[in-house]
Write a protein that holds these residues in place. Structure first.
Motif, PDB file in Angstrom:
ATOM      1  N   THR A 139       0.834  -1.197   0.000  1.00  0.00           N
ATOM      2  CA  THR A 139       0.000   0.000   0.000  1.00  0.00           C
ATOM      3  C   THR A 139       0.871   1.249   0.000  1.00  0.00           C
ATOM      4  O   THR A 139       0.565   2.227  -0.687  1.00  0.00           O
ATOM      5  CB  THR A 139      -0.921  -0.002   1.226  1.00  0.00           C
ATOM      6  N   ALA A 140       1.969   1.187   0.745  1.00  0.00           N
ATOM      7  CA  ALA A 140       2.880   2.327   0.787  1.00  0.00           C
ATOM      8  C   ALA A 140       3.427   2.625  -0.604  1.00  0.00           C
ATOM      9  O   ALA A 140       3.464   3.779  -1.031  1.00  0.00           O
ATOM     10  CB  ALA A 140       4.026   2.062   1.760  1.00  0.00           C
ATOM     11  N   ILE A 141       3.823   1.573  -1.325  1.00  0.00           N
ATOM     12  CA  ILE A 141       4.372   1.784  -2.673  1.00  0.00           C
ATOM     13  C   ILE A 141       3.328   2.420  -3.584  1.00  0.00           C
ATOM     14  O   ILE A 141       3.593   3.406  -4.282  1.00  0.00           O
ATOM     15  CB  ILE A 141       4.852   0.451  -3.285  1.00  0.00           C
ATOM     16  N   ILE A 142       2.117   1.849  -3.567  1.00  0.00           N
ATOM     17  CA  ILE A 142       1.074   2.345  -4.467  1.00  0.00           C
ATOM     18  C   ILE A 142       0.719   3.792  -4.123  1.00  0.00           C
ATOM     19  O   ILE A 142       0.579   4.646  -5.010  1.00  0.00           O
ATOM     20  CB  ILE A 142      -0.161   1.421  -4.413  1.00  0.00           C
ATOM     21  N   THR A 143       0.608   4.078  -2.830  1.00  0.00           N
ATOM     22  CA  THR A 143       0.286   5.443  -2.407  1.00  0.00           C
ATOM     23  C   THR A 143       1.409   6.401  -2.781  1.00  0.00           C
ATOM     24  O   THR A 143       1.172   7.510  -3.261  1.00  0.00           O
ATOM     25  CB  THR A 143       0.054   5.494  -0.885  1.00  0.00           C
ATOM     26  N   VAL A 149       9.909   2.635 -11.802  1.00  0.00           N
ATOM     27  CA  VAL A 149      10.019   1.435 -12.632  1.00  0.00           C
ATOM     28  C   VAL A 149      10.782   0.342 -11.872  1.00  0.00           C
ATOM     29  O   VAL A 149      10.412  -0.831 -11.918  1.00  0.00           O
ATOM     30  CB  VAL A 149      10.695   1.763 -13.986  1.00  0.00           C
ATOM     31  N   VAL A 150      11.816   0.745 -11.136  1.00  0.00           N
ATOM     32  CA  VAL A 150      12.556  -0.235 -10.338  1.00  0.00           C
ATOM     33  C   VAL A 150      11.635  -0.867  -9.291  1.00  0.00           C
ATOM     34  O   VAL A 150      11.605  -2.084  -9.113  1.00  0.00           O
ATOM     35  CB  VAL A 150      13.792   0.426  -9.675  1.00  0.00           C
ATOM     36  N   MET A 151      10.846  -0.029  -8.614  1.00  0.00           N
ATOM     37  CA  MET A 151       9.885  -0.551  -7.635  1.00  0.00           C
ATOM     38  C   MET A 151       8.923  -1.533  -8.279  1.00  0.00           C
ATOM     39  O   MET A 151       8.625  -2.587  -7.727  1.00  0.00           O
ATOM     40  CB  MET A 151       9.065   0.598  -7.042  1.00  0.00           C
ATOM     41  N   VAL A 152       8.439  -1.136  -9.468  1.00  0.00           N
ATOM     42  CA  VAL A 152       7.500  -1.986 -10.186  1.00  0.00           C
ATOM     43  C   VAL A 152       8.141  -3.330 -10.530  1.00  0.00           C
ATOM     44  O   VAL A 152       7.529  -4.383 -10.371  1.00  0.00           O
ATOM     45  CB  VAL A 152       7.003  -1.255 -11.454  1.00  0.00           C
ATOM     46  N   ALA A 185       5.332  -6.862 -15.293  1.00  0.00           N
ATOM     47  CA  ALA A 185       6.188  -5.707 -15.016  1.00  0.00           C
ATOM     48  C   ALA A 185       6.110  -4.721 -16.181  1.00  0.00           C
ATOM     49  O   ALA A 185       6.021  -3.512 -15.980  1.00  0.00           O
ATOM     50  CB  ALA A 185       7.618  -6.160 -14.784  1.00  0.00           C
ATOM     51  N   GLY A 186       6.107  -5.269 -17.408  1.00  0.00           N
ATOM     52  CA  GLY A 186       6.046  -4.416 -18.593  1.00  0.00           C
ATOM     53  C   GLY A 186       4.791  -3.570 -18.634  1.00  0.00           C
ATOM     54  O   GLY A 186       4.853  -2.368 -18.882  1.00  0.00           O
ATOM     55  N   ILE A 187       3.641  -4.206 -18.346  1.00  0.00           N
ATOM     56  CA  ILE A 187       2.402  -3.431 -18.456  1.00  0.00           C
ATOM     57  C   ILE A 187       2.214  -2.480 -17.288  1.00  0.00           C
ATOM     58  O   ILE A 187       1.392  -1.583 -17.344  1.00  0.00           O
ATOM     59  CB  ILE A 187       1.139  -4.314 -18.615  1.00  0.00           C
ATOM     60  N   LEU A 188       3.018  -2.657 -16.236  1.00  0.00           N
ATOM     61  CA  LEU A 188       2.929  -1.702 -15.125  1.00  0.00           C
ATOM     62  C   LEU A 188       3.728  -0.434 -15.407  1.00  0.00           C
ATOM     63  O   LEU A 188       3.523   0.581 -14.753  1.00  0.00           O
ATOM     64  CB  LEU A 188       3.429  -2.347 -13.829  1.00  0.00           C
ATOM     65  N   VAL A 189       4.631  -0.501 -16.393  1.00  0.00           N
ATOM     66  CA  VAL A 189       5.481   0.660 -16.660  1.00  0.00           C
ATOM     67  C   VAL A 189       4.663   1.901 -17.067  1.00  0.00           C
ATOM     68  O   VAL A 189       4.822   2.960 -16.463  1.00  0.00           O
ATOM     69  CB  VAL A 189       6.590   0.317 -17.678  1.00  0.00           C
TER      70      VAL A 189
END
Lengths: 277, 327
Positions: A198-202, A257-260, B135-139
């Protein structure tokens, strides 16, 4: 028969490749453009040659004040996230675990606020903050950001708390904990992954915010990164500094992007848990 | 609703444990304690500004007082004047923004839905490399909208890659229909994968047996899609579409950066309200903000009617889906 299966498999791989290409190509273009020299910025080759970090040096030229803007973004998004998480943890626990009158209504109202057009609160708050001299302050950006960060955090955490078995805290309570202790000692530690997600998304939502930061600041030193980049000026008035804009864009996006990449599984779970009903 | 089962905190050593999910005495009080900070904050940052906007929308701008000829320091009360204005002289800009907002919402959400569903169907088939795809579609989702505005402004530059690929010389980011197209392309890029993600989550909870039964009955893939997949994924899809609509109706960052402020072709209601407010015309700005708010509210209401249930409730099956899509 086997030939059709084979054919289908290749088709699905091609489809996947198309989806990934669609998602990543523009981002790749930003990356590639940021690595070109100013003189060949309009080049359309897929790989920059020669590779140049000129744009990145230009971004961190003190004239642009980009370092400060990054810190501003970090501070505003960070504080917003922490505040939203603390408040949302309590509320989400009540929503997921306690039975009380008006629960549905309250949850509906909280979620409804997340759909609120931000501009409808920015306009009156802009007037208020102008009157009380809050323009160009951190609080003038953090306070309005709570309007979307808090509902988002409550919504996410509620679904996470619901996924945890009730027995956990009952066991703790049987062992002599009060409900409060059970919450603090059992639920919060176990919900840590959910709280983290939740922290990341927020944080991502707060980091991406533009309208509030644009409206509440007019001093370059107080602008967040997204606003600062949009106001980059080139060497001459008529030139848009695309190279440094792309470089700055990469710098603002790469942490996300790294977090993702690191937490994609959790982020997807957090994003879809509530919506896929 | 909240019958007492056991006193709070009392060790319930004897007898069966408290019934699951049931209320204990004091649960209401505890809930009030836990929920009130959030409600308090939302009251301050949402409810109060909304009421202020309503009040503010009834006042005009500071300026020459027609009665005395002096410059007044206070804002004159104009009643519904700001609202009436949209049918008067200043109306053209408002209606343009209103139709732009509506156009963008309908077109982008429509395209996103079609592309998103297609993406979900493709991703649903894939077995290997799922993490990479996810991961790609989250970019695009993670790229700040403001940055994607810059990115697409660069792509749509007159010497940019879009024109190079198309072999055209279109001035995308100047006024005109092509500016709308540029905004739509950029918006759809950012959000279609997100719809895809939500639909994928919905797809993954459809039991395999349903398809097997359909196959045995001789249903071909296209029929299966229309008669099984779509109806079963509809609730997830409708929620996704609702959220996207709400988001598209308040569109600001993308047209603001991609094309620019005060551009006729792409000005949305949010941009108009923000522009008026930044020019210290708080009365009209508030009126536009209130109208946008009502517009969003009406669309949301229509959706809730369509969905038949409230979006917030905890239907028993809904809880585990996030987990399954992650698996």
């Amino acid at each position: 028969m086997t030939r059709t299966v084979e054919w289908r498999r290749w088709l699905s791989y091609a489809g996947i490749a198309a989806v990934v290409a669609y998602c990543l190509a523009p981002f790749y273009w930003m990356l590639v453009s940021s690595l070109r020299r100013t003189s060949d910025i309009f080049d359309t080759s897929l790989v920059p040659s020669p590779l140049s970090f000129e744009n990145y040096r230009a971004v961190f030229d003190p004239v642009q004040g980009f370092g400060r803007a990054l810190l501003n973004s970090l501070f505003v998004a960070g504080i917003t996230t922490v505040l939203a998480l603390v408040l949302a943890t309590f509320t989400a626990y009540a929503m997921a675990r306690l039975e009380f009158r008006g629960k549905r209504l309250i949850l509906t109202l909280i979620i409804a606020t997340s759909m609120f057009p931000v501009v409808s609160i920015v306009v009156p708050l802009l007037k208020l903050f102008t009157d009380i001299g809050w323009i160009n302050t951190y609080q003038s950006m953090i306070v309005p950001s709570m309007s979307f960060a808090l509902p988002l955090a409550v919504w996410n955490l509620t679904t996470f708390f619901r996924q945890m078995p009730d027995e956990l805290e009952h066991a703790a309570m049987v062992d002599g904990c009060t409900r409060g202790q059970a919450f603090r000692k059992v639920i919060v530690p176990l919900a840590a992954p959910g709280i983290f997600t939740t922290a990341i998304i927020t944080f991502i939502a707060a980091w991406n915010e533009f309208l509030i930061a644009l409206s509440m600041t007019n001093k370059p030193g107080m602008q967040t990164a997204t606003v600062a980049i949009s106001k980059f000026t080139g060497a001459t008035t008529y030139e848009t500094p695309f190279g440094s804009q792309m470089a700055a864009g990469v710098l603002v996006t790469v942490p996300l992007v790294v977090m993702v990449l690191l937490f994609q599984r959790r982020i997807v779970a957090g994003l879809t848990a509530g919506a896929a009903k | 609703m909240t019958e007492a089962v056991a006193p709070p905190g009392a060790p319930t050593q004897a007898g069966p444990p408290v019934r699951r999910g049931r209320a204990t005495a004091g649960a209401g009080r505890l809930a009030a304690l836990l929920v009130s900070p959030t409600l308090l904050v939302l009251t301050v940052v949402v409810l109060y500004p909304t009421l202020m906007a309503l009040k503010e929308s009834l006042y005009g701008a500071k300026g020459l007082d027609p009665a005395t000829g002096f410059i007044s320091d206070t804002e004159p009360f104009v009643g519904l004047g700001n609202y009436a204005e949209i049918f008067g002289e200043a109306g053209a800009r408002f209606w343009n923004a209103f139709w732009n907002t509506t156009f963008f919402t309908v077109v982008t959400v429509g395209l996103e839905t079609v592309i998103g569903v297609a993406m979900a169907l493709i991703m649903h088939r894939a077995f290997r490399g799922r993490a990479l795809v996810r991961a790609g579609i989250l970019v695009p989702w993670a790229v700040p909208t403001a940055i994607s505005g810059l990115l697409w402004r660069w792509i749509f530059n007159s010497d940019g890659v879009a024109n190079a690929l198309l072999g055209q010389q279109i001035l995308w980011t100047t006024e005109g229909f092509h500016a709308k197209v540029a905004v739509i392309v950029a918006e759809v890029w950012k959000t279609a994968p997100f719809i895809g993600l939500l639909v994928l989550a919905g797809l993954q909870v459809i039991p395999r047996e349903v398809y097997e039964a359909a196959r045995m009955d001789g249903a071909r893939p296209v029929r299966q899609f229309w008669h099984i997949t779509l109806p079963l994924v509809k609730p997830a899809l409708l929620v996704a579409v609702l959220f996207r609509c709400m988001d598209a109706l308040r569109m600001f960052d993308l047209p603001y950066i991609l094309v620019g402020a005060q551009k006729h072709s792409v000005e949305t209601l949010s941009m108009l309200a923000q522009n008026e407010a930044s020019n210290v015309r708080f009365g009209p700005a508030s009126a536009y903000a209130v109208i946008l708010f009502l517009y969003v509210f009406l669309i949301a209401l229509a959706f809730v009617r369509l969905l038949g249930t409230d979006l917030a409730g905890g239907a028993p099956g809904a809880r585990r889906r996030g987990k399954e899509v992650a698996a």
